[in-house]
Enzyme design. Structure first.
Site, short mmCIF file in Angstrom:
data_model
loop_
_atom_site.label_atom_id
_atom_site.label_comp_id
_atom_site.label_asym_id
_atom_site.label_seq_id
_atom_site.Cartn_x
_atom_site.Cartn_y
_atom_site.Cartn_z
CE LYS A 63 -3.47 1.71 3.02
NZ LYS A 63 -4.55 1.33 4.44
CG HIS B 111 -3.05 4.97 0.01
ND1 HIS B 111 -2.52 3.56 -0.78
CD2 HIS B 111 -4.39 5.10 0.37
CE1 HIS B 111 -3.90 3.41 -0.78
NE2 HIS B 111 -4.45 4.00 -0.37
#
Ligand SMILES: O=P(O)(O)OC[C@H]1O[C@H](OP(=O)(O)OP(=O)(O)O)[C@H](O)[C@@H]1O
Ligand SMILES: O=C(O)c1cc(=O)[nH]c(=O)[nH]1
Length: 247
Positions: free
Chosen positions: A122, A124
């Protein structure tokens, strides 16, 4: 204690109960299944079917009891700081088993955490691919559903090492007792007929990591021998003979 006796080994009643609940919940099924290793198996263990509340609870209890006995009988294993469940099917297992360990023995387990990985990184928000406790400097007990050729296990070792953790033990529900795949087996699907160790044996030999399973293929075969209506015994025995590990 009620035991199913076989010539090779007796099965403890909790193992029988565990296998029966796996059959009832269709976690264990019989047919023709292609495995990640490309082997064609007459049986399959689908931990995704542990989804019902009562089944999940009894599964978590079986893992927790196995872990408690495993740690008690192997005092050299470092006390875990983190229970790690590899994505995806290890994720609910790590959470529910830690909760059950805490319920059974709050003093020992209150400070222990869980974590798991994302299969995709991921980029963000909090970022990274570990969810839950970080692994740096931690003793990590890995919980997964099943071990066949050890691919998932190897990926987990690499991941935990990269994150700076140390694997103290490896626990699965089912050890399929299979030899590791030959050099080209995954690509060709062809067995080279050479004897090799199991993935669990390799983990112990190469990395000094202790391993345990709630049940093994031999336990399943012993149960089927005692109740011929339950599954396809002869196909399982044939498969066992073909792929049984040397250790
Ligand atoms: O010993 P192996 O040959 O690696 O096979 C066993 C692994 O395969 C399955 O996971 P899979 O990689 O399919 O991921 P999932 O949990 O996302 O279903 C299973 O959950 C084990 O982790
Ligand atoms: O080897 C596999 O891919 C495998 C075997 C099994 O019984 N269950 C599972 O989820 N994967």
């Amino acid at each position: 204690m009620a035991m199913i006796e076989t010539k090779a080994s007796p099965i403890a009643s909790y193992k029988t109960a565990f296998l029966e609940s796996c059959l009832e919940a269709k976690v264990l099924s019989f047919g023709t299944f292609k495995l990640k290793s490309s082997r064609i198996s007459p049986y399959f263990f689908n931990a995704g079917n542990f989804h019902r509340g009562d089944v999940l609870f009894s599964v978590a209890t079986a893992y927790a009891q196995t872990i408690i006995n495993f740690l008690a009988s192997n005092p050299s294993i470092a006390e875990p700081d983190v229970i790690f469940g590899p994505a995806y099917k290890g994720i609910p297992l790590a959470c529910t088993v830690l909760l059950e360990l805490y319920r059974l023995d709050p003093e020992t387990w209150q400070g222990v955490s869980y974590s798991f990985n994302r299969k995709e990184i991921k980029d963000h928000g909090e970022g990274g691919n570990i969810v839950g406790a970080g692994l740096k400097g931690k003793n990590v007990l890995v919980i997964d559903d099943v071990i066949t050729a050890g691919t998932a296990m190897k990926e987990t070792i690499e991941l935990v090492n990269k994150e700076g953790g140390k694997i103290s033990g490896f626990v699965v529900a089912l050890d399929r007792m299979e030899k590791m795949p030959g050099p080209n087996e995954r690509e060709t699907g062809v067995d080279d007929k050479q004897p090799r160790m199991s993935a669990m044996g390799q983990l112990k030999q190469e990395f000094g990591v202790e391993t345990i399973s709630i049940v093994t293929l031999d336990d399943l075969i012993a149960l089927l021998k005692s109740n011929s209506d339950m599954g396809d015994l002869s196909r399982l025995e044939e498969y066992r003979q073909k792929y049984l590990a040397s250790d």
